[in-house]
Design a protein around this motif. Structure first.
Motif, PDB file in Angstrom:
ATOM      1  N   ASN A 337     113.131  24.396 161.523  1.00  0.00           N
ATOM      2  CA  ASN A 337     112.480  24.975 160.344  1.00  0.00           C
ATOM      3  C   ASN A 337     110.957  24.901 160.362  1.00  0.00           C
ATOM      4  OD1 ASN A 337     113.794  26.411 158.161  1.00  0.00           O
ATOM      5  ND2 ASN A 337     115.201  24.670 158.045  1.00  0.00           N
ATOM      6  N   PRO A 338     110.342  23.727 160.579  1.00  0.00           N
ATOM      7  CA  PRO A 338     108.864  23.698 160.558  1.00  0.00           C
ATOM      8  C   PRO A 338     108.236  24.621 161.597  1.00  0.00           C
ATOM      9  CG  PRO A 338     109.755  21.478 160.384  1.00  0.00           C
ATOM     10  CD  PRO A 338     110.906  22.368 160.734  1.00  0.00           C
ATOM     11  N   SER A 339     108.800  24.651 162.797  1.00  0.00           N
ATOM     12  CA  SER A 339     108.218  25.506 163.839  1.00  0.00           C
ATOM     13  C   SER A 339     108.404  26.978 163.511  1.00  0.00           C
ATOM     14  CB  SER A 339     108.834  25.180 165.200  1.00  0.00           C
ATOM     15  OG  SER A 339     110.242  25.337 165.196  1.00  0.00           O
ATOM     16  N   ASN A 340     109.565  27.342 162.988  1.00  0.00           N
ATOM     17  CA  ASN A 340     109.832  28.741 162.646  1.00  0.00           C
ATOM     18  C   ASN A 340     108.931  29.211 161.507  1.00  0.00           C
ATOM     19  OD1 ASN A 340     111.639  31.179 162.912  1.00  0.00           O
ATOM     20  ND2 ASN A 340     112.039  30.662 160.776  1.00  0.00           N
ATOM     21  N   ILE A 341     108.784  28.377 160.474  1.00  0.00           N
ATOM     22  CA  ILE A 341     107.940  28.751 159.333  1.00  0.00           C
ATOM     23  C   ILE A 341     106.486  28.901 159.769  1.00  0.00           C
ATOM     24  CG2 ILE A 341     107.049  28.006 157.087  1.00  0.00           C
ATOM     25  CD1 ILE A 341     109.744  26.531 156.693  1.00  0.00           C
ATOM     26  N   ALA A 342     106.000  27.971 160.582  1.00  0.00           N
ATOM     27  CA  ALA A 342     104.606  28.039 161.014  1.00  0.00           C
ATOM     28  C   ALA A 342     104.343  29.279 161.869  1.00  0.00           C
ATOM     29  CB  ALA A 342     104.235  26.772 161.789  1.00  0.00           C
ATOM     30  N   GLU A 343     105.254  29.580 162.792  1.00  0.00           N
ATOM     31  CA  GLU A 343     105.070  30.745 163.656  1.00  0.00           C
ATOM     32  C   GLU A 343     105.055  32.035 162.841  1.00  0.00           C
ATOM     33  OE1 GLU A 343     107.107  32.985 167.535  1.00  0.00           O
ATOM     34  OE2 GLU A 343     108.184  31.370 166.525  1.00  0.00           O
ATOM     35  N   TRP A 344     106.052  32.222 161.981  1.00  0.00           N
ATOM     36  CA  TRP A 344     106.120  33.445 161.177  1.00  0.00           C
ATOM     37  C   TRP A 344     104.943  33.537 160.197  1.00  0.00           C
ATOM     38  CZ3 TRP A 344     108.462  37.877 161.606  1.00  0.00           C
ATOM     39  CH2 TRP A 344     109.704  37.991 162.254  1.00  0.00           C
ATOM     40  N   SER A 345     104.605  32.416 159.555  1.00  0.00           N
ATOM     41  CA  SER A 345     103.541  32.447 158.543  1.00  0.00           C
ATOM     42  C   SER A 345     102.200  32.796 159.174  1.00  0.00           C
ATOM     43  CB  SER A 345     103.455  31.099 157.818  1.00  0.00           C
ATOM     44  OG  SER A 345     104.643  30.830 157.109  1.00  0.00           O
ATOM     45  N   LEU A 346     101.895  32.212 160.339  1.00  0.00           N
ATOM     46  CA  LEU A 346     100.637  32.535 161.000  1.00  0.00           C
ATOM     47  C   LEU A 346     100.608  33.999 161.415  1.00  0.00           C
ATOM     48  CD1 LEU A 346      97.916  31.568 162.033  1.00  0.00           C
ATOM     49  CD2 LEU A 346      99.040  30.809 164.144  1.00  0.00           C
ATOM     50  N   ALA A 347     101.747  34.515 161.878  1.00  0.00           N
ATOM     51  CA  ALA A 347     101.819  35.933 162.245  1.00  0.00           C
ATOM     52  C   ALA A 347     101.588  36.823 161.031  1.00  0.00           C
ATOM     53  CB  ALA A 347     103.184  36.233 162.876  1.00  0.00           C
ATOM     54  N   GLU A 348     102.222  36.497 159.914  1.00  0.00           N
ATOM     55  CA  GLU A 348     102.032  37.267 158.680  1.00  0.00           C
ATOM     56  C   GLU A 348     100.572  37.203 158.225  1.00  0.00           C
ATOM     57  OE1 GLU A 348     103.977  39.187 156.886  1.00  0.00           O
ATOM     58  OE2 GLU A 348     106.086  38.618 157.147  1.00  0.00           O
ATOM     59  N   LEU A 349      99.955  36.036 158.312  1.00  0.00           N
ATOM     60  CA  LEU A 349      98.578  35.870 157.862  1.00  0.00           C
ATOM     61  C   LEU A 349      97.606  36.690 158.703  1.00  0.00           C
ATOM     62  CD1 LEU A 349      98.641  32.041 157.127  1.00  0.00           C
ATOM     63  CD2 LEU A 349      98.237  33.847 155.434  1.00  0.00           C
ATOM     64  N   LEU A 350      97.860  36.804 160.009  1.00  0.00           N
ATOM     65  CA  LEU A 350      96.972  37.624 160.838  1.00  0.00           C
ATOM     66  C   LEU A 350      97.059  39.097 160.460  1.00  0.00           C
ATOM     67  CD1 LEU A 350      96.988  36.222 164.484  1.00  0.00           C
ATOM     68  CD2 LEU A 350      95.178  36.183 162.800  1.00  0.00           C
ATOM     69  N   ASN A 351      98.209  39.511 159.941  1.00  0.00           N
ATOM     70  CA  ASN A 351      98.338  40.892 159.460  1.00  0.00           C
ATOM     71  C   ASN A 351      97.783  41.069 158.051  1.00  0.00           C
ATOM     72  OD1 ASN A 351      99.435  41.914 161.781  1.00  0.00           O
ATOM     73  ND2 ASN A 351     101.510  42.177 160.985  1.00  0.00           N
ATOM     74  N   ARG A 352      97.485  39.972 157.364  1.00  0.00           N
ATOM     75  CA  ARG A 352      96.945  40.034 156.005  1.00  0.00           C
ATOM     76  C   ARG A 352      95.677  39.175 155.952  1.00  0.00           C
ATOM     77  NH1 ARG A 352     100.517  41.131 152.006  1.00  0.00           N
ATOM     78  NH2 ARG A 352      98.611  41.363 150.783  1.00  0.00           N
TER      79      ARG A 352
END
Length: 536
Positions: A337-352
């Protein structure tokens, strides 16, 4: 030759192999649970709506034609509050509604507090000895007491906060080393985040970061890569809808090769865990004479805690198999969970970028640029926590929570839920439910901070999406998972400026068809933004 008498005809006919076989089949299918559950569906309450099914196999054959199986189930349940899919003799109840989720796990929690006996959990829990996958009973109660009171309590988490800080420092140093030594520092974010979760739980349980010598730039060695990959493989098969879980007599066929792959993954886990556990247990339980003389052994990690526990007669509380089972389950419960959330969240943030900027400004305001983020800072960072929460809502690590099994017949929303049904809360269906979330597909942390509220975290007690669950089977590691997630995402944002990899116009947020991970491991450019990182 005369004609046979009526008595001869009757005896010979009844004893004929064909008739005996047909008679056996008749009574077998009449008494078989799949037929019994069909008969019970004619009660006053009807079963929830679902897919068309065959009398004996249910929809199992249809499911086997669609891979991955969870995508087929998600498709059938899409847009429905509750769905019933019969697989063999088992009714699988898929829930997309927060209200119905609360009915199952809050109002009727006691009746849905068991787990199914599956091929994958048999291996992952060493024949159902560990707490998360054990069915309702004395073994589950015993292990729950141990984990809740001795392993995941507040004082134990505080006791290990220093080592968690050392591990997040190490990940920052690992990424910084790549920035310093690579001409184009394109960081494999998935590798780094999984390295962090693997390191942290290895330190907490075994007191070691590496099983070998480590790797380039201070990164993972081949042993750590193999260990974490095996843990993720185990988790993938726990959610894989193995055919023999619903019709056990199919197990010898090993349809889809699930059992073969599960055995191999567990073999890898055991290769690294078992020698450490066996050696440590021998040391602990071979030092009774020293303890009598006052040289009592110090507890240094969670493995020591497990081994040192005693029952009310002074005997070891846990067997070696129980220690091994619970140690490997802690690894499975922590790495994803922590690794998955961090990876997806950072990816989303780079798009926003506007949201990324807002998160960075909060970190600079609260923590500054003269020191690194610490666990004690997290209560003052609501926007960071909201970013992680939004990442979890949109991008769960698995399609469903672990199944809850009905211990008795029940009625939910005027639907009949037969005894033995497996209830799955749909993480995707809840987190992306258009009836619950405005503009559900959009990554928007502000939705969690309405009316100026700063009381935001990963926990979701109202089951608007699934984080740690609730009730008797709620996750006991919520505090640990939350801290690890916030620290990982927060340090990545505070320590580095992130940008798109060369040639990319935006981050591709496509999901892998075989899982809910990003279709490709996320890579991005990193640039150190704190002057003192080289001194870590």
């Amino acid at each position: 030759m005369g004609m046979p008498s009526m008595s001869q005809f009757t005896v010979e006919t009844l004893l004929s192999p064909t008739l005996l076989f047909l008679t056996f089949l008749f009574f077998f299918f009449l008494l078989h649970p799949s037929v019994q559950t069909i008969l019970t569906s004619f009660k006053d309450c009807r079963l929830p709506p679902g897919s068309t099914s065959w009398t004996i196999f249910g929809s199992l054959l249809t499911m086997l034609r669609h891979k991955p199986h969870f995508r087929w189930i998600l498709k059938i349940a899409e847009g429905k509050d509750i769905t019933c899919i019969r697989l063999g003799s088992t009714h699988v109840i898929v829930v997309n509604s927060p209200e119905l989720s609360r009915e199952f796990l809050k109002k009727q929690d006691a009746n849905f507090a068991s787990r199914p006996l599956t091929m994958a959990t048999e291996y992952s829990g060493r024949n159902f000895l560990s707490v998360v996958i054990a069915p309702w009973g004395e073994q589950w109660k015993k292990m729950r007491r141990v984990v809740a009171s001795e392993i995941l309590n507040t004082s134990r988490l505080h006791w290990q906060s220093k080592l968690r800080t050392e591990e997040i420092d190490h990940i920052v140093k690992y990424i910084h080393n790549q920035c310093e030594k690579l001409e184009e520092p394109v960081i494999n974010v998935r590798l780094a985040t999984r390295y962090y979760t693997g390191n942290t739980i290895r330190r907490m349980i075994f007191g070691v970061r590496h099983f070998g010598e480590g790797g380039e730039y201070g990164g993972p060695g081949k042993e750590e890569l193999e260990h974490v990959d095996a843990a993720f493989k185990v988790l993938s098969f726990i959610y894989a809808f193995c055919a023999s879980d619903f019709m056990p007599w199919l197990r010898w066929l090993d349809i889809d090769g699930h059992e073969r792959n599960m055995k191999e993954a567990i073999r890898v886990i055991n290769k690294y865990h078992d020698p450490i556990i066996e050696e440590r247990m021998q040391k602990w339980r071979g030092e009774k004479e020293k303890e009598v003389k006052g040289a009592k052994r110090e507890v240094e990690d969670l493995l020591d805690v497990f081994i040192s526990l005693k029952d009310n007669k002074g005997r070891p509380l846990l067997t070696m198999e129980e220690v091994k089972a619970q140690c490997q389950e802690l690894v499975f419960a922590t790495v994803d969970n922590p690794s998955n959330i961090a990876e997806w969240s950072l990816a989303e943030l780079l798009n926003r970028p506007e949201i990324l900027q807002k998160a960075m400004e909060e970190l600079d305001r609260v923590v500054g640029k003269d020191r690194l983020l610490q666990e004690s800072d997290l209560p003052q960072l609501p926007y960071l926590r909201a970013c992680a929460r939004e990442g979890l809502r949109l991008h769960p690590v698995a399609p469903f929570n672990l199944p809850h099994v009905a211990l008795a017949d029940a009625t939910v929303a005027n639907y009949f839920i037969p005894k033995g049904s497996q209830v799955l809360l749909n993480r995707v269906g809840l987190g992306r439910n258009e009836k619950v979330w405005d503009d559900a597909p959009r990554f928007n942390p502000d939705r969690h901070l309405k009316n100026g509220s700063t009381d935001v975290g990963l926990a979701e007690p109202d089951l608007l999406f699934i984080s740690f669950g609730t009730g008797r089977r709620g996750c006991m590691g919520g505090s640990l998972g939350s801290v690890m997630t916030y620290m990982l995402l927060g340090r990545l944002l505070q320590a580095f400026d992130w940008s798109l990899a060369p040639g990319e116009l935006g981050v591709d947020l496509s999901e892998d068809n075989r899982s809910l991970f990003m279709a490709r491991p996320f890579h991005a450019c990193a640039k150190p933004r704190l002057s003192f990182l080289a001194n870590l």
